[in-house]
Design a protein around this motif. Sequence first.
Motif, PDB file in Angstrom:
ATOM      1  N   THR A 113     -13.859   4.178  -2.695  1.00  0.00           N
ATOM      2  CA  THR A 113     -15.074   3.238  -2.462  1.00  0.00           C
ATOM      3  C   THR A 113     -14.189   1.995  -2.116  1.00  0.00           C
ATOM      4  N   SER A 114     -15.100   0.763  -1.889  1.00  0.00           N
ATOM      5  CA  SER A 114     -14.374  -0.605  -1.637  1.00  0.00           C
ATOM      6  C   SER A 114     -15.550  -1.486  -2.383  1.00  0.00           C
ATOM      7  N   ASP A 115     -15.031  -2.922  -2.417  1.00  0.00           N
ATOM      8  CA  ASP A 115     -15.920  -3.865  -3.358  1.00  0.00           C
ATOM      9  C   ASP A 115     -16.670  -4.566  -2.359  1.00  0.00           C
TER      10      ASP A 115
ATOM     11  N   THR B 150      -6.469  -4.178   4.576  1.00  0.00           N
ATOM     12  CA  THR B 150      -7.584  -4.609   5.364  1.00  0.00           C
ATOM     13  C   THR B 150      -7.927  -6.119   4.924  1.00  0.00           C
ATOM     14  N   HIS B 151      -7.086  -6.640   4.133  1.00  0.00           N
ATOM     15  CA  HIS B 151      -7.210  -8.121   3.886  1.00  0.00           C
ATOM     16  C   HIS B 151      -6.223  -8.632   4.935  1.00  0.00           C
TER      17      HIS B 151
ATOM     18  N   ASP C 141       0.847  -1.355   0.066  1.00  0.00           N
ATOM     19  CA  ASP C 141      -0.095   0.038  -0.105  1.00  0.00           C
ATOM     20  C   ASP C 141       0.795   1.180  -0.119  1.00  0.00           C
TER      21      ASP C 141
ATOM     22  N   ILE D 232      -4.688   2.368   5.569  1.00  0.00           N
ATOM     23  CA  ILE D 232      -5.164   2.983   4.395  1.00  0.00           C
ATOM     24  C   ILE D 232      -5.349   4.249   4.479  1.00  0.00           C
TER      25      ILE D 232
ATOM     26  N   THR E 124      -4.721  -2.624  -0.159  1.00  0.00           N
ATOM     27  CA  THR E 124      -5.534  -4.074   0.152  1.00  0.00           C
ATOM     28  C   THR E 124      -5.244  -4.546   1.664  1.00  0.00           C
TER      29      THR E 124
ATOM     30  N   VAL F 159     -20.821  -0.086   1.760  1.00  0.00           N
ATOM     31  CA  VAL F 159     -19.243   0.320   1.619  1.00  0.00           C
ATOM     32  C   VAL F 159     -19.139   1.780   1.380  1.00  0.00           C
TER      33      VAL F 159
ATOM     34  N   GLY G  75      -5.279   0.363  -5.982  1.00  0.00           N
ATOM     35  CA  GLY G  75      -5.894  -0.515  -5.172  1.00  0.00           C
ATOM     36  C   GLY G  75      -5.137  -0.650  -3.886  1.00  0.00           C
TER      37      GLY G  75
END
Length: 398
Positions: A222-224, A99-100, A58, A196, A97, A247, A95
């Motif tokens: 935004t987010s998926d 928060t995964h 990130d 993030i 990531t 989201v 993108g």
Amino acid sequence: MPQQIQFWAHGIGRTSVGVEFRSGMNSTYPAGYSYTGFADSSGLFEDDGKGNRSRLTDEEIANWAADLIRGVPQSNSAYSATVPIGGRSFFMMLGLTKTHGAMYMPDEFIDRVIAVNGIKSVDDVLLPPILAGDRADIPSDANFGDGRKTYNDILAGGRSVATIPDIVHAGSQIAASEDRLHKTMVLAYLAAVYEIDVQIGKIIDALDANPSLRDNTIIVFTSDHGFHLGEKGFWGKQTLWNESTRVPFIIVDPRNQYAGSRGATTNLPVSLVDLYPTLVELGGLPDVPLASGAPALDGLSLAPVLRNYQAPALRRRSLAISSNFGLISDRDLADPSRRNHTVRAEGWRYTLSKNGGEELYDEVNDPNEWNNLASHPEFKWVKDILRPILLERTGQTK
């Protein structure tokens, strides 16, 4: 983390505690852990606990973007050979990531969340609202995915070991419990969210330093999908409740015609399929309808909401529809009748499972979606409105 916990959580904690990390994309997976969708394991993530560490992916992405905006050439970038933006029109999609899982985080992000919230021990971490027996009034096939198993594993993990690493005080151990392991997971997730936020701040700062770009660049954040942190006894995504389907959706257009909505929020239900028609309108691109006169694009332009968020002149009713697979075995089937679907309308959510199970929630008076009203006769009128819409939009006839 102990082996029993590492198995399902893929690890949580501080990167400075001497764990070895190898990864290409996410930079914080334990050595040997393979995650489909990210690059193969490569390189070593190092953190000596004294401020010297490798950068998260990130951070690499945000630094790359900020440099381009500031006019720094990126010909040696590992991501692409790119020249500075300058005065050209551009589209940049980034993108982030972290928060995964795995939820290993560099110390400074965890420490900042701890300091801001006055956390003295993991026991001080606040959990989200969780209602015992919350799933008693929902259809059995609403429990799709691994989220319920993962949450149960969190509770079991807290019982299976005597101690767990103390995420608040690096290098220490604390007595294990269901509650403490749950709170450790939540704190790690909050630190990931903060990480993030820091990267977004770098990009915004770069824009702010260039007034010509700042005043003529549309920004969308935004987010998926959303994420359960224990609500309804789930951890993660793949449900059709608010925690998973809701989201962040922030649109900033700096031009004066949208100044009236700056910093405002709206209760209109919106969907990610609304993003493309919104950008088409904001970008001044032609809106070419089909020969039938129907819109050429799925979704709804939200530009009218930016112009007048209190009374937007929308072309049709604003709805948000989400779907998931009825069973893991249905994953590769295109038949919509093999999936569960939900429609979020203004003030209500109606969900229909593949086996005919129903959920109905009053989002105004029950924002936690604790009371399924689908079997209550006095709310049949809501189902009579939303069920036909949901079936029509998902291509079903019954």
